[in-house]
Design an enzyme around this catalytic site. Sequence first.
Site: not given
Ligand code: PGA
Length: 257
Positions: A12, A14, A98, A100, A170, A176, A216
């Site tokens: 992903n 982003k 997601h 976000e 998630e 992140g 992460s």
């Molecule tokens: P990350 O993001 O691996 O940077 O924690 C995962 C995601 O949001 O899909």
Amino acid sequence: MSTIRKKLIAGNWKMNKTAADGAALAQEILAQVGRETAVDVVLCPPFTALESVGRALEGQAVKLGAQNMNPQKSGAYTGEISAEMLRTLYVSHVILGHSERRTYFGDTDAFVNQKVLAALANQLKPILCVGETLAEREGGRTLEVVRTQTQAALAGVTAEQITTVIIAYEPVWAIGTGKVASTAQAQEVHAYTRSLLHDLYGAALAQKVRLLYGGSMKPSNAPELLAQPDIDGGLIGGAALEAKSFVELVKAALVAG
Ligand code: PGA
């Protein structure tokens, strides 16, 4: 160890990578795992890089995914992108719900459900994201939140469709942040999610649905996570932005079988 479910590693990206930078990253990844078929690999660049990355992926085993989609067919929805638009760019997967999008752009469970149904109606495979916030985990509400989000998003999804849905657990506090869920925490939620699918669709179909972990995930923690019985792959953010770490994750999934 190995199950009937093929492991899947999805990147992903982003809001990162221009069309040119995305194509370059895809080429680097392809050079190492482009013909790999024992693990499914999906790259999810931003909309503006779908075409260039899609061109790079032509004839390769790696698949193309989008990060969002509007459920409407077409019309006055300024700034939005439809399933058909994605299909014509050879997109096969789409990340939906997601955290976000839920947090910053107001995606509700009902809206995520509309998107899931529209994606399936257009032969796009949804990568449905669910997960609790830190406050919800600390309040002992993790499983309840995952249940509510999963059941709402899957309303109206038929038994024929469910095996094309991919669910990514998630935990919002792990995205992140460098804070990865422990393997026990992740496996607990994955096993619970599979039990929900069992209740909704029966044992046989529940065993066929792939459940990804996201938050992460990186080469150092992936082998242990991917060895869990109900973790069938990863949805990768930060570590998907460089070929080296992403390829290592694909290789970890190959080893985990
Ligand atoms: P990350 O993001 O691996 O940077 O924690 C995962 C995601 O949001 O899909």
